[in-house]
Design a protein around this motif. Structure first.
Motif, PDB file in Angstrom:
ATOM      1  N   ALA A   1     -17.050 -10.555  13.906  1.00  0.00           N
ATOM      2  CA  ALA A   1     -15.816  -9.764  13.895  1.00  0.00           C
ATOM      3  C   ALA A   1     -15.847  -8.726  12.772  1.00  0.00           C
ATOM      4  CB  ALA A   1     -14.607 -10.681  13.734  1.00  0.00           C
ATOM      5  N   ALA A   2     -16.323  -9.128  11.604  1.00  0.00           N
ATOM      6  CA  ALA A   2     -16.400  -8.198  10.480  1.00  0.00           C
ATOM      7  C   ALA A   2     -17.336  -7.035  10.794  1.00  0.00           C
ATOM      8  CB  ALA A   2     -16.858  -8.931   9.221  1.00  0.00           C
ATOM      9  N   ALA A   3     -18.480  -7.334  11.400  1.00  0.00           N
ATOM     10  CA  ALA A   3     -19.419  -6.274  11.763  1.00  0.00           C
ATOM     11  C   ALA A   3     -18.796  -5.326  12.790  1.00  0.00           C
ATOM     12  CB  ALA A   3     -20.703  -6.887  12.309  1.00  0.00           C
ATOM     13  N   GLU A   4     -18.102  -5.890  13.764  1.00  0.00           N
ATOM     14  CA  GLU A   4     -17.457  -5.092  14.821  1.00  0.00           C
ATOM     15  C   GLU A   4     -16.386  -4.162  14.251  1.00  0.00           C
ATOM     16  OE1 GLU A   4     -13.978  -6.149  17.972  1.00  0.00           O
ATOM     17  OE2 GLU A   4     -15.685  -7.532  17.924  1.00  0.00           O
TER      18      GLU A   4
ATOM     19  N   VAL B   1       0.853  -1.202   0.000  1.00  0.00           N
ATOM     20  CA  VAL B   1       0.000   0.000   0.000  1.00  0.00           C
ATOM     21  C   VAL B   1       0.881   1.242   0.000  1.00  0.00           C
ATOM     22  CG1 VAL B   1      -1.709   1.325   1.289  1.00  0.00           C
ATOM     23  CG2 VAL B   1      -1.910  -1.168   1.159  1.00  0.00           C
ATOM     24  N   ALA B   2       1.891   1.248   0.852  1.00  0.00           N
ATOM     25  CA  ALA B   2       2.794   2.401   0.934  1.00  0.00           C
ATOM     26  C   ALA B   2       3.523   2.644  -0.385  1.00  0.00           C
ATOM     27  CB  ALA B   2       3.809   2.170   2.057  1.00  0.00           C
ATOM     28  N   GLU B   3       3.805   1.557  -1.121  1.00  0.00           N
ATOM     29  CA  GLU B   3       4.483   1.677  -2.411  1.00  0.00           C
ATOM     30  C   GLU B   3       3.524   2.070  -3.536  1.00  0.00           C
ATOM     31  OE1 GLU B   3       6.956  -1.687  -3.482  1.00  0.00           O
ATOM     32  OE2 GLU B   3       7.259  -2.148  -1.361  1.00  0.00           O
ATOM     33  N   GLY B   4       2.219   2.079  -3.260  1.00  0.00           N
ATOM     34  CA  GLY B   4       1.237   2.443  -4.279  1.00  0.00           C
ATOM     35  C   GLY B   4       0.883   1.316  -5.224  1.00  0.00           C
ATOM     36  N   LYS B   5       1.200   0.072  -4.849  1.00  0.00           N
ATOM     37  CA  LYS B   5       0.899  -1.062  -5.733  1.00  0.00           C
ATOM     38  C   LYS B   5      -0.468  -1.671  -5.452  1.00  0.00           C
ATOM     39  CE  LYS B   5       5.725  -2.109  -6.636  1.00  0.00           C
ATOM     40  NZ  LYS B   5       6.838  -3.085  -6.551  1.00  0.00           N
ATOM     41  N   ILE B   6      -0.960  -1.487  -4.247  1.00  0.00           N
ATOM     42  CA  ILE B   6      -2.324  -1.898  -3.920  1.00  0.00           C
ATOM     43  C   ILE B   6      -2.970  -0.793  -3.086  1.00  0.00           C
ATOM     44  CG2 ILE B   6      -1.761  -4.347  -4.012  1.00  0.00           C
ATOM     45  CD1 ILE B   6      -1.775  -4.440  -0.999  1.00  0.00           C
ATOM     46  N   LYS B   7      -4.315  -0.757  -3.108  1.00  0.00           N
ATOM     47  CA  LYS B   7      -5.025   0.281  -2.368  1.00  0.00           C
ATOM     48  C   LYS B   7      -5.616  -0.232  -1.064  1.00  0.00           C
ATOM     49  CE  LYS B   7      -6.323   3.055  -6.419  1.00  0.00           C
ATOM     50  NZ  LYS B   7      -7.459   3.626  -7.194  1.00  0.00           N
ATOM     51  N   HIS B   8      -6.196  -1.431  -1.087  1.00  0.00           N
ATOM     52  CA  HIS B   8      -6.904  -1.941   0.083  1.00  0.00           C
ATOM     53  C   HIS B   8      -6.563  -3.413   0.293  1.00  0.00           C
ATOM     54  CE1 HIS B   8      -9.310   1.729   0.145  1.00  0.00           C
ATOM     55  NE2 HIS B   8      -9.486   1.579  -1.150  1.00  0.00           N
ATOM     56  N   LEU B   9      -6.631  -3.847   1.552  1.00  0.00           N
ATOM     57  CA  LEU B   9      -6.283  -5.213   1.920  1.00  0.00           C
ATOM     58  C   LEU B   9      -7.532  -6.043   2.189  1.00  0.00           C
ATOM     59  CD1 LEU B   9      -3.584  -3.734   2.315  1.00  0.00           C
ATOM     60  CD2 LEU B   9      -3.245  -5.059   4.425  1.00  0.00           C
ATOM     61  N   GLY B  10      -7.457  -7.319   1.792  1.00  0.00           N
ATOM     62  CA  GLY B  10      -8.532  -8.249   2.068  1.00  0.00           C
ATOM     63  C   GLY B  10      -7.986  -9.587   2.542  1.00  0.00           C
ATOM     64  N   LEU B  11      -8.836 -10.355   3.195  1.00  0.00           N
ATOM     65  CA  LEU B  11      -8.520 -11.709   3.634  1.00  0.00           C
ATOM     66  C   LEU B  11      -9.605 -12.649   3.137  1.00  0.00           C
ATOM     67  CD1 LEU B  11      -7.596 -11.042   7.388  1.00  0.00           C
ATOM     68  CD2 LEU B  11      -6.005 -11.427   5.498  1.00  0.00           C
ATOM     69  N   SER B  12      -9.281 -13.924   3.053  1.00  0.00           N
ATOM     70  CA  SER B  12     -10.260 -14.922   2.641  1.00  0.00           C
ATOM     71  C   SER B  12     -10.158 -16.143   3.550  1.00  0.00           C
ATOM     72  CB  SER B  12     -10.016 -15.345   1.184  1.00  0.00           C
ATOM     73  OG  SER B  12     -10.966 -16.314   0.763  1.00  0.00           O
ATOM     74  N   GLU B  13     -11.297 -16.649   3.967  1.00  0.00           N
ATOM     75  CA  GLU B  13     -11.375 -17.857   4.793  1.00  0.00           C
ATOM     76  C   GLU B  13     -10.530 -17.746   6.068  1.00  0.00           C
ATOM     77  OE1 GLU B  13     -13.143 -20.573   4.800  1.00  0.00           O
ATOM     78  OE2 GLU B  13     -14.112 -20.633   2.830  1.00  0.00           O
ATOM     79  N   VAL B  14     -10.825 -16.714   6.872  1.00  0.00           N
ATOM     80  CA  VAL B  14     -10.185 -16.607   8.186  1.00  0.00           C
ATOM     81  C   VAL B  14     -11.263 -16.604   9.264  1.00  0.00           C
ATOM     82  CG1 VAL B  14      -8.151 -15.382   7.343  1.00  0.00           C
ATOM     83  CG2 VAL B  14     -10.138 -14.065   8.138  1.00  0.00           C
ATOM     84  N   THR B  15     -10.861 -16.948  10.468  1.00  0.00           N
ATOM     85  CA  THR B  15     -11.766 -16.932  11.607  1.00  0.00           C
ATOM     86  C   THR B  15     -11.923 -15.503  12.128  1.00  0.00           C
ATOM     87  OG1 THR B  15     -10.032 -17.206  13.274  1.00  0.00           O
ATOM     88  CG2 THR B  15     -10.906 -19.221  12.258  1.00  0.00           C
ATOM     89  N   GLY B  16     -12.859 -15.328  13.036  1.00  0.00           N
ATOM     90  CA  GLY B  16     -13.028 -14.008  13.633  1.00  0.00           C
ATOM     91  C   GLY B  16     -11.791 -13.548  14.369  1.00  0.00           C
ATOM     92  N   ALA B  17     -11.157 -14.458  15.123  1.00  0.00           N
ATOM     93  CA  ALA B  17      -9.943 -14.103  15.860  1.00  0.00           C
ATOM     94  C   ALA B  17      -8.816 -13.725  14.907  1.00  0.00           C
ATOM     95  CB  ALA B  17      -9.518 -15.270  16.754  1.00  0.00           C
ATOM     96  N   GLU B  18      -8.700 -14.453  13.805  1.00  0.00           N
ATOM     97  CA  GLU B  18      -7.656 -14.143  12.820  1.00  0.00           C
ATOM     98  C   GLU B  18      -7.910 -12.798  12.153  1.00  0.00           C
ATOM     99  OE1 GLU B  18      -6.584 -18.804  11.709  1.00  0.00           O
ATOM    100  OE2 GLU B  18      -8.050 -17.687  10.511  1.00  0.00           O
ATOM    101  N   LEU B  19      -9.176 -12.498  11.876  1.00  0.00           N
ATOM    102  CA  LEU B  19      -9.503 -11.207  11.268  1.00  0.00           C
ATOM    103  C   LEU B  19      -9.129 -10.068  12.213  1.00  0.00           C
ATOM    104  CD1 LEU B  19     -10.790  -9.456   9.087  1.00  0.00           C
ATOM    105  CD2 LEU B  19     -13.034  -9.939  10.113  1.00  0.00           C
ATOM    106  N   ARG B  20      -9.443 -10.225  13.486  1.00  0.00           N
ATOM    107  CA  ARG B  20      -9.091  -9.181  14.458  1.00  0.00           C
ATOM    108  C   ARG B  20      -7.577  -9.005  14.547  1.00  0.00           C
ATOM    109  NH1 ARG B  20     -13.510 -11.730  17.154  1.00  0.00           N
ATOM    110  NH2 ARG B  20     -15.256 -10.260  17.463  1.00  0.00           N
ATOM    111  N   GLU B  21      -6.839 -10.110  14.563  1.00  0.00           N
ATOM    112  CA  GLU B  21      -5.379 -10.018  14.657  1.00  0.00           C
ATOM    113  C   GLU B  21      -4.790  -9.316  13.438  1.00  0.00           C
ATOM    114  OE1 GLU B  21      -1.433 -12.915  15.062  1.00  0.00           O
ATOM    115  OE2 GLU B  21      -3.443 -13.781  15.207  1.00  0.00           O
TER     116      GLU B  21
END
Length: 338
Positions: free
Chosen positions: A197-200, A149-169
């Motif tokens: 977790a996503a809603a929170e 992101v800092a280098e301007g190569k991507i704008k936003h981050l996403g995850l796929s197939e993670v648990t709520g605890a992993e998303l928070r971390e």
């Protein structure tokens, strides 16, 4: 129920891009669901623009890069009007059965360069970790993505197939814009912890396979007789043997609700995802995939269907009665780590 009226828009997450309330999953264009008519697939891509479907989703694993390459001319023609999402993390090889999960910083840096080159772009709007390898700390992998992101190569981050605890971390390292996980009337594992977790955290949910890989359309009951060629569903437990027969019987309430709306079973399944997300206070952008223009327009029209409380109650028990796992090997899914 089919229309070319443009769908409404939503903002992904707390500070993400504005996109159509339904997106497009391009995976099936390149592999997994049998042969593709490339001309028809390109026509279908053009239909996304007509319908206001602006979130276009791919991954470097689809066709081992071929999917990104196929999308490049469409992306070039419509770059200002689409939000481009791709993924890293599933390593492929000449062995068609091999699937490695790679989250190391050096791998991520190589992966993004490959995707940028194949897609023909300077920046990726939404970059997902396709699967999480618990052996690699989020501090390393999310840190590497934040560096992009800092280098301007991507704008936003996403995850796929993670648990709520992993998303928070992960979110504690760098804000996560979207979580992509399977979510449908047939697959509600994501509700175990990730949805809350996503809603929170105000992370948008991007459900893949919201049509249950086509099963919720009612188009087939037995993989071995209804599917042809190199179709991944031939290997998936829910589509085979007694499981398929039992699951097909679960669709009767979907057909009943569809008839009341003059809609298809698939449209009801998509409308359910939209309204289920509202229950949890989530922004949701499902990404059904198709290679047919008519089906794309049918899917987008589902965003204008409102199910009644009684209809939602009728559909509610379905997931709890589904027979068979989503994959023959569930080890790389969030469900295996809950």
């Amino acid at each position: 129920m089919t229309t070319t009226e443009k769908i409404t828009t939503v903002t992904l997450g707390a500070a993400g891009p504005t996109v159509g309330v339904q997106g497009f999953g391009a995976m099936g264009i390149s592999e997994f669901y049998g042969d593709t008519d490339e001309s028809a697939a390109r026509d279908t891509l053009e239909a996304t623009v007509e319908a206001g479907v602006t979130l276009i989703d791919t991954a470097d694993a689809y066709g081992r890069g071929a999917n990104e390459t196929f999308l490049a001319p469409f992306v070039a023609a419509h770059r200002d009007s689409i939000t481009l999402a791709t993924k890293f993390g599933i390593e492929r090889s000449d062995d068609p059965a091999y699937r490695g999960i790679r989250n190391e910083a050096d791998y991520i840096k190589r992966a993004v360069e490959g995707s940028l080159r194949r897609l023909g772009v300077d920046v990726i709007d939404l970059y997902y970790m396709h699967r999480h390898n618990p052996a690699v700390p989020f501090a390393e992998s999310i840190g590497a993505m934040a560096g992009l992101v800092a280098e301007g190569k991507i704008k936003h981050l996403g995850l796929s197939e993670v648990t709520g605890a992993e998303l928070r971390e992960a979110h504690s390292v760098h804000p996560i814009t979207a979580l992509q996980s399977e979510w449908s009337l047939f697959s509600r594992d994501v509700e175990t912890s990730a949805v809350a977790a996503a809603a929170e955290l105000d992370v948008a949910l991007v459900p893949y396979s919201p049509l249950g890989r086509g099963f919720l359309t009612g188009s087939f009951t037995q993989a071995k007789t209804d599917l042809r060629g190199a179709d991944i569903r031939l290997t998936q437990p829910r589509f085979n043997g007694d499981n398929a027969e039992r699951n097909a019987a679960l669709l009767e309430p979907v057909r009943t609700v569809a008839a009341a709306h003059g809609a298809t079973a698939g449209q009801i399944a998509l409308a359910w995802v939209q309204q289920r997300a509202q229950v949890h206070g989530l922004t949701v952008v499902p990404i059904p995939g198709t290679r047919k223009r008519a089906r794309l327009l049918e899917n987008s029209a589902a965003t204008r269907i409102t199910l009644t409380p009684g209809e939602l109650a009728l559909l509610e028990p379905i997931a709890g009665q589904v027979s068979g796992d989503r994959y023959p090997d569930m080890s790389s899914t969030a469900a295996a780590r809950e």
